[in-house]
Design an enzyme around this catalytic site. Sequence first.
Site, PDB file in Angstrom:
ATOM      1  N   HIS A 317       0.855  -1.184   0.000  1.00  0.00           N
ATOM      2  CA  HIS A 317       0.000   0.000   0.000  1.00  0.00           C
ATOM      3  C   HIS A 317       0.883   1.224   0.000  1.00  0.00           C
ATOM      4  O   HIS A 317       1.932   1.222   0.649  1.00  0.00           O
ATOM      5  CB  HIS A 317      -0.915   0.012   1.243  1.00  0.00           C
ATOM      6  CG  HIS A 317      -2.066   0.929   1.106  1.00  0.00           C
ATOM      7  ND1 HIS A 317      -1.967   2.278   1.391  1.00  0.00           N
ATOM      8  CD2 HIS A 317      -3.333   0.712   0.677  1.00  0.00           C
ATOM      9  CE1 HIS A 317      -3.135   2.847   1.159  1.00  0.00           C
ATOM     10  NE2 HIS A 317      -3.980   1.925   0.716  1.00  0.00           N
ATOM     11  N   ASP A 374      -7.972  -5.521   0.152  1.00  0.00           N
ATOM     12  CA  ASP A 374      -8.428  -6.348  -0.966  1.00  0.00           C
ATOM     13  C   ASP A 374      -8.022  -7.806  -0.833  1.00  0.00           C
ATOM     14  O   ASP A 374      -8.609  -8.680  -1.454  1.00  0.00           O
ATOM     15  CB  ASP A 374      -7.890  -5.784  -2.289  1.00  0.00           C
ATOM     16  CG  ASP A 374      -8.478  -4.423  -2.565  1.00  0.00           C
ATOM     17  OD1 ASP A 374      -9.684  -4.263  -2.352  1.00  0.00           O
ATOM     18  OD2 ASP A 374      -7.731  -3.512  -2.960  1.00  0.00           O
TER      19      ASP A 374
HETATM   20  N1  ACO Z   1       4.149  -7.772  -4.698  1.00  0.00           N
HETATM   21  C1  ACO Z   1       5.501  -7.774  -4.824  1.00  0.00           C
HETATM   22  N2  ACO Z   1       6.262  -6.677  -4.689  1.00  0.00           N
HETATM   23  C2  ACO Z   1       5.649  -5.518  -4.407  1.00  0.00           C
HETATM   24  C3  ACO Z   1       4.254  -5.431  -4.261  1.00  0.00           C
HETATM   25  C4  ACO Z   1       3.487  -6.610  -4.399  1.00  0.00           C
HETATM   26  N3  ACO Z   1       2.160  -6.593  -4.271  1.00  0.00           N
HETATM   27  N4  ACO Z   1       3.894  -4.156  -3.991  1.00  0.00           N
HETATM   28  C5  ACO Z   1       5.041  -3.446  -3.980  1.00  0.00           C
HETATM   29  N5  ACO Z   1       6.097  -4.263  -4.220  1.00  0.00           N
HETATM   30  C6  ACO Z   1       7.517  -3.892  -4.221  1.00  0.00           C
HETATM   31  C7  ACO Z   1       7.880  -3.118  -5.487  1.00  0.00           C
HETATM   32  O1  ACO Z   1       8.299  -3.980  -6.526  1.00  0.00           O
HETATM   33  C8  ACO Z   1       8.986  -2.214  -4.978  1.00  0.00           C
HETATM   34  O2  ACO Z   1      10.158  -2.993  -4.854  1.00  0.00           O
HETATM   35  P1  ACO Z   1      11.603  -2.306  -5.150  1.00  0.00           P
HETATM   36  O3  ACO Z   1      11.758  -1.262  -4.076  1.00  0.00           O
HETATM   37  O4  ACO Z   1      12.569  -3.423  -5.048  1.00  0.00           O
HETATM   38  O5  ACO Z   1      11.497  -1.709  -6.527  1.00  0.00           O
HETATM   39  C9  ACO Z   1       8.537  -1.857  -3.555  1.00  0.00           C
HETATM   40  O6  ACO Z   1       7.723  -2.981  -3.146  1.00  0.00           O
HETATM   41  C10 ACO Z   1       7.733  -0.565  -3.452  1.00  0.00           C
HETATM   42  O7  ACO Z   1       6.633  -0.655  -4.368  1.00  0.00           O
HETATM   43  P2  ACO Z   1       5.993   0.582  -5.154  1.00  0.00           P
HETATM   44  O8  ACO Z   1       5.324   0.080  -6.383  1.00  0.00           O
HETATM   45  O9  ACO Z   1       7.039   1.644  -5.314  1.00  0.00           O
HETATM   46  O10 ACO Z   1       4.942   1.079  -4.096  1.00  0.00           O
HETATM   47  P3  ACO Z   1       3.724   2.037  -4.387  1.00  0.00           P
HETATM   48  O11 ACO Z   1       3.418   2.705  -3.113  1.00  0.00           O
HETATM   49  O12 ACO Z   1       3.980   2.895  -5.566  1.00  0.00           O
HETATM   50  O13 ACO Z   1       2.535   1.017  -4.799  1.00  0.00           O
HETATM   51  C11 ACO Z   1       0.680  -0.464  -4.694  1.00  0.00           C
HETATM   52  C12 ACO Z   1       1.515   0.614  -3.955  1.00  0.00           C
HETATM   53  C13 ACO Z   1       0.238   0.063  -6.066  1.00  0.00           C
HETATM   54  C14 ACO Z   1      -0.572  -0.748  -3.865  1.00  0.00           C
HETATM   55  C15 ACO Z   1       1.546  -1.753  -4.838  1.00  0.00           C
HETATM   56  O14 ACO Z   1       1.929  -2.219  -3.564  1.00  0.00           O
HETATM   57  C16 ACO Z   1       0.801  -2.853  -5.620  1.00  0.00           C
HETATM   58  O15 ACO Z   1       0.828  -2.854  -6.849  1.00  0.00           O
HETATM   59  N6  ACO Z   1       0.136  -3.811  -4.898  1.00  0.00           N
HETATM   60  C17 ACO Z   1      -0.631  -4.859  -5.558  1.00  0.00           C
HETATM   61  C18 ACO Z   1      -1.990  -4.333  -5.988  1.00  0.00           C
HETATM   62  C19 ACO Z   1      -2.924  -4.086  -4.830  1.00  0.00           C
HETATM   63  O16 ACO Z   1      -3.099  -4.912  -3.948  1.00  0.00           O
HETATM   64  N7  ACO Z   1      -3.584  -2.906  -4.869  1.00  0.00           N
HETATM   65  C20 ACO Z   1      -4.577  -2.525  -3.859  1.00  0.00           C
HETATM   66  C21 ACO Z   1      -4.074  -1.394  -3.043  1.00  0.00           C
HETATM   67  S1  ACO Z   1      -5.236  -1.008  -1.768  1.00  0.00           S
HETATM   68  C22 ACO Z   1      -6.467  -0.168  -2.551  1.00  0.00           C
HETATM   69  O17 ACO Z   1      -6.295   0.545  -3.482  1.00  0.00           O
HETATM   70  C23 ACO Z   1      -7.788  -0.372  -2.012  1.00  0.00           C
END
Ligand code: ACO
Length: 428
Positions: A317, A374
């Site tokens: 998140h 979720d």
């Molecule tokens: N699985 C594996 N790795 C992940 C995940 C995941 N679900 N989420 C983040 N990471 C990793 C990224 O690859 C990144 O790694 P790095 O630092 O080595 O490059 C690090 O964690 C940070 O991730 P970002 O994408 O920079 O984080 P951001 O805050 O931009 O994204 C998001 C947040 C979009 C929710 C992301 O965690 C994601 O895509 N999760 C999966 C989708 C999801 O569950 N969305 C629902 C969110 S809650 C809502 O909207 C109700």
Amino acid sequence: MKDKATIILDIDNQKQEYNYDILDSTRGPKAVDLRTFYSDTGLFTYDVGFTATAACSSRVTYIDGKKGELRYRGYEIEKLVSKHSYLEVCFLLLNEKLPTKEQLMHFDIELRHRSFLHEGLKNIFGAFPDNAHPMATLSAGVTSLASFYFDHLDIKDDIEYKEMAYRLIAKIPTVAAFAYRHSIGTPLIEPDINLSFTENFLFMMRAYPHNNLKVTADGQEQINPIEIKALDTIFSLHADHEQNASTTVVRSVASTGAHPYVAVSSGINALWGRAHGGANESVIAQLNMIGSVENVEKYIKKAKDPNDEFRLMGFGHRVYKNFDPRARVLKKLQDELKQTLKLDSHLMEIANKIEAIALSDEYFIKRNLYPNIDFYTGIILTALRIPKQMFTAIFVIGRTVGWITQYIEFKKDNQSKIARPRQVYKGK
Ligand code: ACO
């Protein structure tokens, strides 16, 4: 003395100092007021994804991502949803205070009366192809509300705004249920004014014309009270979430002077993406794809691989760097429902294994990746017999009140401006 920030620019060996106010907050970080930064310095600030930018000040919802805390109008989410219904939460968000018994009764009646759709609006459902995803139909249906109620709202007129808010909260479940019924080719079921908000939605999803059947073919109650209570909690947990992507879209559309129905429909479209509200549908699709507990390790490895685009849906998140408090409530609800409803034990086993590995794996710990709301909604909504193509629509129903509350707050804020970010140009 007021807090100040000093920014020293060092450009072409010339140092220049600029002073900015630091704005107070009642909870959480204060903010450096950079509104004159460009006119002072000729420079932009660069903040892709707005990770450090407060785009407004707000009194609606507070999140402490490090602690894993969420409050609506000051009330802690866990306590709020354990004691109050979704309609009470809606009233709280719109009015800054919980309703009295009498206020709640009036609010409920107002919504029941507005749950019906204009006859003309019903024609649009037939224009969509069979199997149309309900989110596409829902978004179009909400946009088309603007053609039925194209009143230019005066922000000084509380009654007009109340009317708009009630209309959207009451009609969106009907549009969502009709979108679903059309997608599976069954007759549209009109709202039943005798039913509560949440029961009425389940009724419109499930009932047969003339509503004679109280039990399903396999002997279950057509709608049971446990399902109503659980879905009501899910609506409350989704009701608002500060300046997330879809709310930011709603505020941006509001900033152009567009009609509130159109602003909310834009929020619906933004929510549909799988990085946002669409994740709940993707979680179940992903659990099905993983298929068995034995495959979990393989997919965890894929999620950790920087060269693989695969991400664990329902994890991570932007704001929470701790357990999402909404997920905590849902995990508890899931355990309660295990005793009373048929939870898909196969999917739960896979989900439990993912959760256990992820919570102890260095990759996830280092990046503060915890299960989000979720991750749990999919399994619970499946147990509530909600088809997966309706998961994000359920999110929309819950979030509608948040979008409207934020829309109204934006309109009433005399510091609001049209949303117009700038860019660092790299072209020719
Ligand atoms: N699985 C594996 N790795 C992940 C995940 C995941 N679900 N989420 C983040 N990471 C990793 C990224 O690859 C990144 O790694 P790095 O630092 O080595 O490059 C690090 O964690 C940070 O991730 P970002 O994408 O920079 O984080 P951001 O805050 O931009 O994204 C998001 C947040 C979009 C929710 C992301 O965690 C994601 O895509 N999760 C999966 C989708 C999801 O569950 N969305 C629902 C969110 S809650 C809502 O909207 C109700």
